[in-house]
Motif scaffolding. Structure first.
Motif, PDB file in Angstrom:
ATOM      1  N   SER A  15       0.794  -1.235   0.000  1.00 44.95           N
ATOM      2  CA  SER A  15       0.000   0.000   0.000  1.00 44.95           C
ATOM      3  C   SER A  15       0.828   1.286   0.000  1.00 44.95           C
ATOM      4  O   SER A  15       0.275   2.367  -0.181  1.00 44.95           O
ATOM      5  CB  SER A  15      -0.936   0.014   1.221  1.00 44.95           C
ATOM      6  N   THR A  16       2.148   1.188   0.216  1.00 46.14           N
ATOM      7  CA  THR A  16       2.965   2.403   0.310  1.00 46.14           C
ATOM      8  C   THR A  16       4.236   2.293  -0.527  1.00 46.14           C
ATOM      9  O   THR A  16       4.673   1.198  -0.886  1.00 46.14           O
ATOM     10  CB  THR A  16       3.372   2.708   1.765  1.00 46.14           C
ATOM     11  N   ILE A  17       4.820   3.452  -0.798  1.00 44.93           N
ATOM     12  CA  ILE A  17       6.133   3.535  -1.448  1.00 44.93           C
ATOM     13  C   ILE A  17       6.937   4.581  -0.680  1.00 44.93           C
ATOM     14  O   ILE A  17       6.375   5.577  -0.210  1.00 44.93           O
ATOM     15  CB  ILE A  17       6.006   3.903  -2.944  1.00 44.93           C
ATOM     16  N   THR A  18       8.238   4.349  -0.526  1.00 43.70           N
ATOM     17  CA  THR A  18       9.110   5.296   0.172  1.00 43.70           C
ATOM     18  C   THR A  18       9.864   6.141  -0.845  1.00 43.70           C
ATOM     19  O   THR A  18      10.459   5.615  -1.789  1.00 43.70           O
ATOM     20  CB  THR A  18      10.099   4.555   1.086  1.00 43.70           C
ATOM     21  N   VAL A  74      10.129   9.519   3.146  1.00 49.42           N
ATOM     22  CA  VAL A  74       8.707   9.845   3.222  1.00 49.42           C
ATOM     23  C   VAL A  74       7.921   8.666   2.663  1.00 49.42           C
ATOM     24  O   VAL A  74       8.040   8.333   1.485  1.00 49.42           O
ATOM     25  CB  VAL A  74       8.385  11.135   2.434  1.00 49.42           C
ATOM     26  N   GLU A  75       7.156   8.037   3.527  1.00 45.71           N
ATOM     27  CA  GLU A  75       6.320   6.918   3.091  1.00 45.71           C
ATOM     28  C   GLU A  75       4.972   7.483   2.659  1.00 45.71           C
ATOM     29  O   GLU A  75       4.303   8.159   3.440  1.00 45.71           O
ATOM     30  CB  GLU A  75       6.143   5.915   4.238  1.00 45.71           C
ATOM     31  N   ILE A  76       4.634   7.262   1.389  1.00 46.95           N
ATOM     32  CA  ILE A  76       3.376   7.785   0.873  1.00 46.95           C
ATOM     33  C   ILE A  76       2.526   6.640   0.322  1.00 46.95           C
ATOM     34  O   ILE A  76       3.029   5.539   0.085  1.00 46.95           O
ATOM     35  CB  ILE A  76       3.597   8.859  -0.219  1.00 46.95           C
ATOM     36  N   SER A  77       1.259   6.920   0.111  1.00 47.99           N
ATOM     37  CA  SER A  77       0.371   5.880  -0.408  1.00 47.99           C
ATOM     38  C   SER A  77       0.709   5.601  -1.867  1.00 47.99           C
ATOM     39  O   SER A  77       1.012   6.511  -2.645  1.00 47.99           O
ATOM     40  CB  SER A  77      -1.097   6.311  -0.284  1.00 47.99           C
ATOM     41  N   ARG A  78       0.658   4.326  -2.232  1.00 46.93           N
ATOM     42  CA  ARG A  78       0.860   3.972  -3.630  1.00 46.93           C
ATOM     43  C   ARG A  78      -0.246   4.564  -4.485  1.00 46.93           C
ATOM     44  O   ARG A  78      -0.003   4.946  -5.632  1.00 46.93           O
ATOM     45  CB  ARG A  78       0.902   2.449  -3.779  1.00 46.93           C
TER      46      ARG A  78
END
Length: 197
Positions: A15-18, A74-78
């Motif tokens: 669910s996330t990408i850094t 910064v971990e953000i939503s895919r």
């Protein structure tokens, strides 16, 4: 297996990408402390995010360049990252990809995100024969990034300094073991095709 010329490589989950950015301490430290970008972070300016840790190290000099002393993961939503890709335009004109320069300029002006491919870097920050993505966010994309997509913000400056020290001492194996585990990021071909300049 041979590495493709252009590929998004990143640390990511289901669910996330850094992505990585580097800021002055005045912006970076409050962002890492609070897990959100502070009010001083200008949401009306273009901001560039980089899924490649080593490309960020090249850009910020391992966190030593003025104004880039705090390196953030910064971990953000895919979902947000994918939205940015779908709404992005190449940052430079590509003959054969765009019908003409004027069409590309119109697309660039409208697009809330832009894509640039730069040579990936090795541990000594030398260019590799393949490229990594930089994603520029402005307008709606920058605001969504700061206020909707961001899940967490970590200060990885100590990690950058530790890896840099190992590289400086010639211990590349130990340095490599500390790198974030980046792997190919799944993107549909039709999303990336218009961005392969």
């Amino acid at each position: 297996m041979e590495e493709p010329t252009r590929r998004i490589r990143a640390a990511h989950s289901d669910s996330t990408i850094t992505v990585y950015q580097a800021y002055s301490r005045e912006i970076g430290l409050p962002a890492a402390r609070d897990g959100r970008f502070p009010a001083a972070w200008k949401r009306d300016r273009m901001t560039w995010i980089k899924p490649s840790f080593l490309w960020m190290m090249y850009r910020c000099g391992w966190g030593a360049k003025e104004g880039q002393e705090t390196v953030l993961a910064v971990e953000i939503s895919r979902e947000g990252f994918d939205w940015a890709l779908r709404n992005a335009c190449l940052s430079s004109y590509a003959h054969g990809l765009h019908p003409d320069r004027a069409t590309w300029q119109r697309q660039l002006k409208r697009a809330p995100a832009r894509v640039q491919w730069d040579p990936e870097r090795d541990l000594r920050l030398q260019p590799m024969p393949y490229r990594s993505l930089q994603l520029g966010l402005s307008g709606e994309a920058a605001r969504r990034y700061a206020d909707e997509w961001t899940i967490s913000i970590r200060d990885v400056t100590p990690l950058a300094h530790e890896i840099h020290a190992l590289v400086g001492s010639g211990d590349l194996d130990s340095a490599a073991r500390l790198l974030p585990q980046e792997r190919p990021y799944p993107v549909e071909d039709e999303v990336l095709a218009p961005l392969h300049g």
